[in-house]
Design a protein around this motif. Structure first.
Motif, PDB file in Angstrom:
ATOM      1  N   TYR A  85       0.835  -1.204   0.000  1.00 40.53           N
ATOM      2  CA  TYR A  85       0.000   0.000   0.000  1.00 40.53           C
ATOM      3  C   TYR A  85       0.870   1.254   0.000  1.00 40.53           C
ATOM      4  CZ  TYR A  85      -3.657   3.288   1.338  1.00 40.53           C
ATOM      5  OH  TYR A  85      -4.530   4.345   1.355  1.00 40.53           O
ATOM      6  N   VAL A  97      -4.838  -3.612  -0.523  1.00 36.94           N
ATOM      7  CA  VAL A  97      -4.300  -3.014  -1.750  1.00 36.94           C
ATOM      8  C   VAL A  97      -5.283  -3.107  -2.920  1.00 36.94           C
ATOM      9  CG1 VAL A  97      -1.948  -3.557  -1.021  1.00 36.94           C
ATOM     10  CG2 VAL A  97      -3.122  -5.082  -2.622  1.00 36.94           C
ATOM     11  N   LEU A 149      -2.694   1.322  -7.189  1.00 38.15           N
ATOM     12  CA  LEU A 149      -3.394   0.992  -5.949  1.00 38.15           C
ATOM     13  C   LEU A 149      -4.862   0.716  -6.265  1.00 38.15           C
ATOM     14  CD1 LEU A 149      -2.699   0.724  -2.965  1.00 38.15           C
ATOM     15  CD2 LEU A 149      -3.550   3.050  -2.642  1.00 38.15           C
ATOM     16  N   SER A 184       0.809   3.792  -2.954  1.00 41.54           N
ATOM     17  CA  SER A 184      -0.080   4.935  -2.689  1.00 41.54           C
ATOM     18  C   SER A 184       0.444   6.180  -3.395  1.00 41.54           C
ATOM     19  CB  SER A 184      -0.159   5.194  -1.178  1.00 41.54           C
ATOM     20  OG  SER A 184       1.089   5.647  -0.714  1.00 41.54           O
ATOM     21  N   ALA A 235      -2.137  -4.732  -8.250  1.00 42.42           N
ATOM     22  CA  ALA A 235      -1.626  -4.546  -6.889  1.00 42.42           C
ATOM     23  C   ALA A 235      -1.852  -5.807  -6.063  1.00 42.42           C
ATOM     24  CB  ALA A 235      -2.319  -3.358  -6.237  1.00 42.42           C
TER      25      ALA A 235
END
Ligand SMILES: Nc1ncnc2c1ncn2[C@@H]1O[C@H](COP(=O)(O)OP(=O)(O)OP(=O)(O)O)[C@@H](O)[C@H]1O
Ligand SMILES: [Mg+2]
Lengths: 242, 233
Positions: B82, B177, B97, B86, B102
């Motif tokens: 994450y 995620v 993301l 991000s 992901a």
């Protein structure tokens, strides 16, 4: 000209103890040498050094190609073969096991198949060609291991107790295969065995190893029937502890 | 009890009616975990083999690290992926993301140590006498390495299957995620978590049944493979 093999000052030290202690010896080309001696006297260690599986602590293994020294490298290793004390087959068919050495040498598939089947016939295992090598009995497994070694037509063949724990039938088949090889006269054989009948029947020479040294060596019948060294005598009569 | 029975009945009805939402979720799960295990195998098998076959300083430490990472908590992996993906993270520019990609990345990270560590263990446990036999037959170092890997093939296959099991059963990381977006990143485990929290059990149970069934298949495959690998006289 076939390869000849000798040891010069060959020493192996394990945990500070000389398991082989400065061995000097020339094996006779094309002859069968029975290597005998008590448990722990260094027989397996000797074979492992001579076959270049393990390096010596000191001393050297010498190969002669005729009169020319041959370097102890992969090309020499490919002129030798080894049958181990314990089953050592690969997890695949018996046929593929026997083809392994030929595949390593890059021999074509067809030829591999023919040579492997022929080698299996020599140990009477051709009927089990399609079985998985790891499902065989101890005796069957050793016979296949011998076929795997024979398939590469080694000039030097190391046999470390190939008949230990085998029934008389398997011993006879392995004995016959070795006999045939001996009569061919083109292979130098080192046979470690505790079976004195087998040693006497198959070997030209007997080498008696004790505490990492060669105590006595000579013509097979002579050493086994009329040993000169007292320790050889006591070993043969079962009075000598390792 | 009655509620559970009726949910179970409706779960089977959903499964049998080939409900598109249900099967969409199942398909995405298989896709995400399948891709993850392919990536984990592509990286983990060579890594494990290298650790088993090549001697280098720090090898022991690397093996210990890998064994430790076998038990990586999924939420930690989720957190790390994450942070990386991000918007303000180092790879935020990729805009990945809350995407299936992901999720694949997170599951790959979870499965990799399992595949690598079990591959290493499988190759390292090839009987030394078999390795001696390979060398005695005149193999070069690279031929010997190849033959030892072939000898350990069933253990390696088992490592990959175990990696799949880990990836497919995991919920924490993909939830963090992937975001559990319906029709886009909702997979079986995250759907079960959500539906259960909503008190809506029929879809959860239907997916649970599928997940259990897959887990059964994985385990049967694993056992069959391990048996082949352990053939003894
Ligand atoms: N890798 C090793 N590390 C430590 N010691 C070893 C190793 N290999 C062999 N030895 C020791 O070396 C000695 C000789 O062993 P070796 O296997 O050569 O004996 P052997 O004559 O073949 O005996 P056997 O008849 O029981 O097969 C033994 O005392 C053994 O414990
Ligand atoms: Mg021995």
């Amino acid at each position: 000209m076939t390869l000849s093999l000798s040891a010069a000052g060959l020493t192996k030290i394990y945990d500070g103890r000389a398991v082989l202690d400065g061995l000097d010896f020339a094996f006779q080309r094309g002859k069968v040498h029975a290597v005998i001696g008590p448990n722990g006297s260094g027989k397996s260690t000797l074979l492992r050094l001579l076959s270049l599986l393990d390096p010596p602590t000191r001393g050297t293994v010498l190969f002669l190609d005729g009169e020319e020294p041959a370097p102890a490298d992969i090309s020499v290793r490919r002129r030798m073969a080894f049958v181990f004390q314990r089953p050592s087959l690969f997890n695949t068919t018996v046929l593929k096991n026997v083809e392994a050495g030929l595949a390593i040498r890059g021999r074509p598939k067809r030829e591999r198949n023919d040579v492997a089947l022929d080698a299996l016939r020599r140990v009477e295992m051709e009927k089990m060609a399609d079985r998985n090598g790891r499902t065989l009995s101890g005796g069957e497994s050793q016979r296949v291991a011998l076929a795997r070694a024979l398939a590469v037509e080694p000039e030097i063949l190391f046999l470390d107790e190939p008949t230990a724990n085998l029934d008389p039938h398997s011993v006879r088949i392995i004995g016959k295969a070795i006999e045939k090889l001996r009569d061919g006269g083109r292979t130098t054989i080192l046979l470690v065995t505790h079976n004195m009948f087998l040693a006497q029947r198959l070997a030209d020479r007997v080498v008696f190893l004790f505490e990492g040294r060669i105590v006595e060596e000579g013509e097979a019948a002579a050493v086994i029937e009329r040993p000169r060294d007292e320790r050889t005598w006591r070993f043969l009569t079962g009075e000598l502890a390792g | 009890m009655q509620e559970m029975t009726s949910s179970l009945v409706r779960a089977f009805e959903l499964l049998l009616s080939l409900d598109p939402v249900l099967y969409g979720i199942i398909f995405l799960s298989l896709q995400v975990s399948g891709l993850a295990v392919i990536a984990a195998a592509a990286l983990g098998v060579p890594a494990g083999a290298g650790l088993a076959l090549v001697r280098f300083p720090g090898r022991e430490a690397a093996v210990s690290l890998l064994n430790t990472f076998m038990g990586l908590p999924p939420v930690v992996v989720g957190l790390v992926v994450y942070l990386i993906l991000s918007r303000s993270g180092p790879m935020g520019f990729l805009g990945l993301l809350y995407s299936p990609t992901a999720m694949v990345a997170a599951q790959t990270i979870l499965a990799f140590p399992i595949v690598a560590a079990l591959t290493h263990a499988g190759i390292a446990s090839v009987d030394p006498i078999v390795k001696d036999a390979i060398r005695s037959l005149g193999a070069t170092t690279s031929q010997a390495a190849r033959l030892v890997v072939i000898e350990a093939r069933y253990a390696i296959l088992a490592a990959v299957i175990a990696g799949y099991g880990r990836a497919a059963a995991e919920v924490g990381a993909v939830l963090m995620v992937g975001g559990n977006v319906e029709g886009y990143t909702r997979v079986m485990t995250t759907a079960i978590a959500l539906e259960t929290s909503r008190g809506d059990f029929e879809l959860a149970l239907a997916l649970g049944i599928v997940l259990l069934f897959l887990s059964l298949v994985v385990n049967l495959a694993l056992r069959a493979v391990q048996k082949r690998g352990a053939l003894v006289r």
